[in-house]
Design a protein around this motif. Structure first.
Motif, PDB file in Angstrom:
ATOM      1  N   PHE A 111       0.829  -1.199   0.000  1.00 39.43           N
ATOM      2  CA  PHE A 111       0.000   0.000   0.000  1.00 39.43           C
ATOM      3  C   PHE A 111       0.871   1.260   0.000  1.00 39.43           C
ATOM      4  N   THR A 112       1.891   1.252   0.824  1.00 39.94           N
ATOM      5  CA  THR A 112       2.788   2.398   0.890  1.00 39.94           C
ATOM      6  C   THR A 112       3.540   2.579  -0.417  1.00 39.94           C
ATOM      7  N   ARG A 113       3.981   1.476  -1.000  1.00 41.04           N
ATOM      8  CA  ARG A 113       4.740   1.552  -2.246  1.00 41.04           C
ATOM      9  C   ARG A 113       3.894   2.136  -3.376  1.00 41.04           C
ATOM     10  N   VAL A 114       2.621   1.830  -3.420  1.00 34.62           N
ATOM     11  CA  VAL A 114       1.740   2.403  -4.435  1.00 34.62           C
ATOM     12  C   VAL A 114       1.735   3.927  -4.324  1.00 34.62           C
ATOM     13  N   LEU A 115       1.628   4.431  -3.103  1.00 31.81           N
ATOM     14  CA  LEU A 115       1.614   5.882  -2.902  1.00 31.81           C
ATOM     15  C   LEU A 115       2.979   6.493  -3.195  1.00 31.81           C
ATOM     16  N   GLU A 116       4.054   5.791  -2.828  1.00 30.77           N
ATOM     17  CA  GLU A 116       5.397   6.290  -3.125  1.00 30.77           C
ATOM     18  C   GLU A 116       5.618   6.388  -4.637  1.00 30.77           C
ATOM     19  N   THR A 117       5.136   5.376  -5.358  1.00 28.81           N
ATOM     20  CA  THR A 117       5.260   5.397  -6.815  1.00 28.81           C
ATOM     21  C   THR A 117       4.470   6.559  -7.407  1.00 28.81           C
ATOM     22  N   TYR A 118       3.280   6.805  -6.846  1.00 32.07           N
ATOM     23  CA  TYR A 118       2.479   7.942  -7.304  1.00 32.07           C
ATOM     24  C   TYR A 118       3.245   9.240  -7.088  1.00 32.07           C
ATOM     25  N   ASN A 119       3.861   9.397  -5.918  1.00 25.73           N
ATOM     26  CA  ASN A 119       4.609  10.632  -5.629  1.00 25.73           C
ATOM     27  C   ASN A 119       5.804  10.805  -6.567  1.00 25.73           C
ATOM     28  N   GLU A 120       6.448   9.693  -6.912  1.00 21.88           N
ATOM     29  CA  GLU A 120       7.582   9.766  -7.836  1.00 21.88           C
ATOM     30  C   GLU A 120       7.139  10.283  -9.208  1.00 21.88           C
ATOM     31  N   LYS A 121       5.921   9.926  -9.602  1.00 17.03           N
ATOM     32  CA  LYS A 121       5.409  10.346 -10.902  1.00 17.03           C
ATOM     33  C   LYS A 121       4.756  11.723 -10.852  1.00 17.03           C
ATOM     34  N   HIS A 122       4.403  12.185  -9.659  1.00 17.85           N
ATOM     35  CA  HIS A 122       3.718  13.473  -9.511  1.00 17.85           C
ATOM     36  C   HIS A 122       4.396  14.298  -8.424  1.00 17.85           C
ATOM     37  N   PRO A 123       5.655  14.686  -8.627  1.00 18.75           N
ATOM     38  CA  PRO A 123       6.368  15.439  -7.591  1.00 18.75           C
ATOM     39  C   PRO A 123       5.757  16.805  -7.293  1.00 18.75           C
ATOM     40  N   ASP A 124       4.934  17.331  -8.206  1.00 13.03           N
ATOM     41  CA  ASP A 124       4.330  18.648  -8.000  1.00 13.03           C
ATOM     42  C   ASP A 124       3.061  18.583  -7.165  1.00 13.03           C
ATOM     43  N   LYS A 125       2.513  17.383  -6.975  1.00 10.29           N
ATOM     44  CA  LYS A 125       1.285  17.230  -6.177  1.00 10.29           C
ATOM     45  C   LYS A 125       1.317  15.905  -5.428  1.00 10.29           C
ATOM     46  N   PRO A 126       2.271  15.769  -4.522  1.00  4.66           N
ATOM     47  CA  PRO A 126       2.432  14.485  -3.829  1.00  4.66           C
ATOM     48  C   PRO A 126       1.423  14.278  -2.701  1.00  4.66           C
ATOM     49  N   VAL A 127       1.276  13.029  -2.333  1.00  2.72           N
ATOM     50  CA  VAL A 127       0.552  12.663  -1.122  1.00  2.72           C
ATOM     51  C   VAL A 127       1.534  12.775   0.044  1.00  2.72           C
ATOM     52  N   GLU A 128       1.098  13.340   1.159  1.00  2.00           N
ATOM     53  CA  GLU A 128       1.969  13.462   2.331  1.00  2.00           C
ATOM     54  C   GLU A 128       1.937  12.148   3.113  1.00  2.00           C
ATOM     55  N   ILE A 129       3.068  11.468   3.169  1.00  2.00           N
ATOM     56  CA  ILE A 129       3.161  10.180   3.861  1.00  2.00           C
ATOM     57  C   ILE A 129       3.921  10.354   5.162  1.00  2.00           C
ATOM     58  N   GLU A 130       3.267  10.074   6.277  1.00  2.00           N
ATOM     59  CA  GLU A 130       3.934  10.073   7.579  1.00  2.00           C
ATOM     60  C   GLU A 130       4.275   8.623   7.917  1.00  2.00           C
ATOM     61  N   TYR A 131       5.557   8.302   7.895  1.00  2.00           N
ATOM     62  CA  TYR A 131       5.968   6.927   8.167  1.00  2.00           C
ATOM     63  C   TYR A 131       5.824   6.645   9.659  1.00  2.00           C
ATOM     64  N   THR A 132       5.262   5.480   9.968  1.00  2.00           N
ATOM     65  CA  THR A 132       4.909   5.187  11.346  1.00  2.00           C
ATOM     66  C   THR A 132       5.090   3.708  11.650  1.00  2.00           C
ATOM     67  N   GLU A 133       5.240   3.416  12.927  1.00  2.00           N
ATOM     68  CA  GLU A 133       5.252   2.039  13.416  1.00  2.00           C
ATOM     69  C   GLU A 133       4.007   1.754  14.249  1.00  2.00           C
ATOM     70  N   LEU A 134       3.027   2.660  14.190  1.00  3.54           N
ATOM     71  CA  LEU A 134       1.782   2.441  14.918  1.00  3.54           C
ATOM     72  C   LEU A 134       1.076   1.183  14.404  1.00  3.54           C
ATOM     73  N   ASP A 135       0.455   0.445  15.318  1.00  4.59           N
ATOM     74  CA  ASP A 135      -0.344  -0.697  14.886  1.00  4.59           C
ATOM     75  C   ASP A 135      -1.567  -0.192  14.128  1.00  4.59           C
ATOM     76  N   LEU A 136      -2.186  -1.080  13.364  1.00  5.03           N
ATOM     77  CA  LEU A 136      -3.278  -0.665  12.486  1.00  5.03           C
ATOM     78  C   LEU A 136      -4.463  -0.092  13.248  1.00  5.03           C
ATOM     79  N   GLN A 137      -4.818  -0.683  14.400  1.00  8.64           N
ATOM     80  CA  GLN A 137      -5.961  -0.140  15.128  1.00  8.64           C
ATOM     81  C   GLN A 137      -5.698   1.286  15.567  1.00  8.64           C
ATOM     82  N   SER A 138      -4.478   1.591  15.981  1.00  4.81           N
ATOM     83  CA  SER A 138      -4.136   2.967  16.364  1.00  4.81           C
ATOM     84  C   SER A 138      -4.210   3.898  15.165  1.00  4.81           C
ATOM     85  N   GLN A 139      -3.796   3.412  14.001  1.00  7.84           N
ATOM     86  CA  GLN A 139      -3.883   4.237  12.793  1.00  7.84           C
ATOM     87  C   GLN A 139      -5.332   4.566  12.480  1.00  7.84           C
TER      88      GLN A 139
END
Length: 228
Positions: A162-190
């Protein structure tokens, strides 16, 4: 080797999505090799999992490891008299590294069988076709494509598809990226933080949303995206 190939074939028949390092040996010996045999000739194989997401792999209310992937492998263990699985929980980024080093023999974690991963690992046949989508608070503006997420904030975990899909999108659209906050939070906390407004959306699959968001009554909704 024959034993590992037999385990993979059994996994195929039952539909467990587990990765096995190519060329892995089921004989004890080499440094870092997780496999070992006892005096009765039973091969002990170490299975690694991140213990999330449910319902594929997770710790239940009694902190017992369970989930679809785990129960499938436990059934294989029952059917193969000369094999014994031992399960170990590890951080997701360490799973494939553990396969590469020989620390783990098998990984079970609802894995996406990407072309890049298939070059290094054997996978079982997929048992589910995941429907990707965007999770937001109810009433938020509808999202129909990744373009609608430009400028919005989400959580990301290194190594996840899932993260890689968004990273690939950002690589192709550097002028309008998605803001990704990298985290180690468990999924329920997210999911809890999304409900509280800590991020704008989560990118996940419907089955996982049902377990962490839909059934939790957090006031979130899932918007499916086109499979491409």
């Amino acid at each position: 080797n024959p034993l590992m190939k037999r385990i993979v074939r059994t996994s195929l028949a039952l539909g467990a999505l587990a990765a096995v390092a190519m060329g892995a040996t089921a004989c004890a010996g080499g440094s870092g090799d997780a496999a070992a045999a006892n005096d009765e000739g039973v091969q002990k194989l170490l299975v690694a999992t991140g213990a999330q997401p449910k319902p594929y792999t997770y710790l239940d209310d009694d902190d017992k490891l369970t989930g679809y992937d785990i129960e499938i492998l436990k059934e294989i263990d029952k059917r193969l008299d000369d094999v014994e699985f031992e399960f170990q929980v590890a951080e997701f980024p360490a799973l494939f590294a553990g396969l590469d080093s020989g620390r783990f023999n098998i990984v079970a974690n609802n894995l996406s069988a990407t072309d890049e991963r298939r070059e290094k690992y054997d996978f079982s046949d997929p048992y589910i076709e995941a429907q990707f989508g965007v999770i937001q608070q109810k009433g938020a503006k509808a999202v129909t494509s990744l373009d609608d997420l430009a400028g919005k904030k989400t959580y990301g975990e290194p190594g996840l598809n899932f993260t890689r899909v968004l990273e690939t999108y950002n690589e192709k659209h550097p002028d309008k990226p998605v803001e990704i906050e990298y985290t180690e939070l468990d999924l329920q906390s997210q999911y809890n933080n999304l409900a509280a407004g800590g991020v704008d959306f989560l990118f996940n699959e419907r089955v996982v949303f049902n377990g962490y968001g839909g059934e939790a009554g957090l006031g979130l909704e899932f918007s499916p995206l086109d499979g491409e």
